[in-house]
Design a protein around this motif. Sequence first.
Motif, PDB file in Angstrom:
ATOM      1  N   ASP A  57       0.817  -1.257  -0.126  1.00 43.54           N
ATOM      2  CA  ASP A  57       0.081  -0.035   0.042  1.00 43.54           C
ATOM      3  C   ASP A  57       0.810   1.352   0.145  1.00 43.54           C
ATOM      4  O   ASP A  57       0.322   2.173  -0.757  1.00 43.54           O
ATOM      5  N   ASP A  58       1.754   1.407   0.758  1.00 39.53           N
ATOM      6  CA  ASP A  58       2.748   2.542   0.868  1.00 39.53           C
ATOM      7  C   ASP A  58       3.501   2.593  -0.509  1.00 39.53           C
ATOM      8  O   ASP A  58       3.515   3.892  -0.990  1.00 39.53           O
ATOM      9  N   ASP A  59       3.896   1.759  -1.102  1.00 41.29           N
ATOM     10  CA  ASP A  59       4.482   1.620  -2.468  1.00 41.29           C
ATOM     11  C   ASP A  59       3.481   2.479  -3.333  1.00 41.29           C
ATOM     12  O   ASP A  59       3.690   3.334  -4.184  1.00 41.29           O
ATOM     13  N   TRP A  60       2.184   2.026  -3.474  1.00 43.41           N
ATOM     14  CA  TRP A  60       1.200   2.556  -4.335  1.00 43.41           C
ATOM     15  C   TRP A  60       0.911   4.022  -4.004  1.00 43.41           C
ATOM     16  O   TRP A  60       0.778   4.962  -4.870  1.00 43.41           O
ATOM     17  N   ARG A  61       0.841   4.360  -2.601  1.00 46.13           N
ATOM     18  CA  ARG A  61       0.710   5.778  -2.221  1.00 46.13           C
ATOM     19  C   ARG A  61       2.027   6.729  -2.619  1.00 46.13           C
ATOM     20  O   ARG A  61       1.587   7.739  -3.280  1.00 46.13           O
ATOM     21  N   GLN A  62       3.106   5.943  -2.533  1.00 46.37           N
ATOM     22  CA  GLN A  62       4.194   6.805  -2.842  1.00 46.37           C
ATOM     23  C   GLN A  62       4.143   7.186  -4.459  1.00 46.37           C
ATOM     24  O   GLN A  62       4.379   8.180  -5.203  1.00 46.37           O
ATOM     25  N   PHE A  86       1.602   7.108  -6.604  1.00 49.52           N
ATOM     26  CA  PHE A  86       0.761   8.088  -7.034  1.00 49.52           C
ATOM     27  C   PHE A  86       1.076   9.352  -6.467  1.00 49.52           C
ATOM     28  O   PHE A  86       0.459  10.457  -7.088  1.00 49.52           O
ATOM     29  N   GLU A  87       1.576   9.666  -5.276  1.00 47.26           N
ATOM     30  CA  GLU A  87       1.990  10.982  -4.874  1.00 47.26           C
ATOM     31  C   GLU A  87       2.807  11.594  -5.910  1.00 47.26           C
ATOM     32  O   GLU A  87       2.706  12.939  -6.090  1.00 47.26           O
ATOM     33  N   PHE A 104      -0.485  13.129  -8.107  1.00 51.38           N
ATOM     34  CA  PHE A 104      -1.004  14.071  -7.144  1.00 51.38           C
ATOM     35  C   PHE A 104      -0.157  15.292  -7.140  1.00 51.38           C
ATOM     36  O   PHE A 104      -0.677  16.451  -7.329  1.00 51.38           O
ATOM     37  N   ASP A 160       2.041  -0.229 -10.532  1.00 47.53           N
ATOM     38  CA  ASP A 160       1.676   0.997  -9.838  1.00 47.53           C
ATOM     39  C   ASP A 160       1.932   1.961 -10.698  1.00 47.53           C
ATOM     40  O   ASP A 160       1.172   3.065 -10.762  1.00 47.53           O
TER      41      ASP A 160
END
Length: 267
Positions: free
Chosen positions: A106-111, A113-114, A118, A155
């Motif tokens: 999940d953290d990899d995906w968030r980073q 996309f960030e 984003f 991702d």
Amino acid sequence: MDLKLSGKVAVVTGASKGIGLAVARTLLEEGAKVVAASRSASPGLDALAGADLLHVPADLMDPEAPARVVAAAVERFGRLDVLVNNAGGPPPGVSLPRPGFLTPDDDDWRQMFEFNLFSTVRAIRAAIPHLLETGGSIVNVSSGNARQPGPMNVDYSAAKAAMNNLTKALSAEFAPQGVRVNTVSPGPVLTAWWTEEGGAADILAGMTGTDRDTVIGKAAPEMMGLATGRLVDPQEIADAVVLLASPRSASTTGAEFAIDGGLLKEL
């Protein structure tokens, strides 16, 4: 051909190397004033130093950074005409390629996309009021992976697909108000992502039991089915970006241009 960019003000993210550096250089050559955003400067960026270049140190993983970059451009040069959202690829501290859907958490995906989506959303949000005043343009640098997904860098591909969707939506909303939004989708480009120590060439060399020079010169173009037989030069991407940013492309909006050595084969 005069691209009619003399005196225009452009923000370029990820401008210290690779595609971003080539874009910044080309805009300066066309007479534009350039605000180059990157985490740090580089010898290549330092070589462009002059009255028409402002380097703004910025980590785009910081949600406040894109707005600071745009504000610095307007404060220094008094306007904004062009936004090039080039920053992307592996987030800081991440190495790609990364095989398999189950590899990133999940953290990899968030980073991912960030950094790849984003930060672009935030830069556009900050830039739009100024671009509406000048009838400016936005060029988003996406990737051929956005339209050719596979079991590697899942991702990253998803984030770039979202960027393509965003470009179309923005064009539909803002083209009637005079702001054009387009996408350039590079294939594999010969940048530090490939060439730096521990980069894509080294990772693929380890996966294929060969060496980095063979990967760059032969294995990667063959693996990706590049019709040209070579990786793309950053300047080739920059030329397309700057043309799209130019008033010469006044009727081009909501478009995606693949500069990918023949990577994408579908109609």
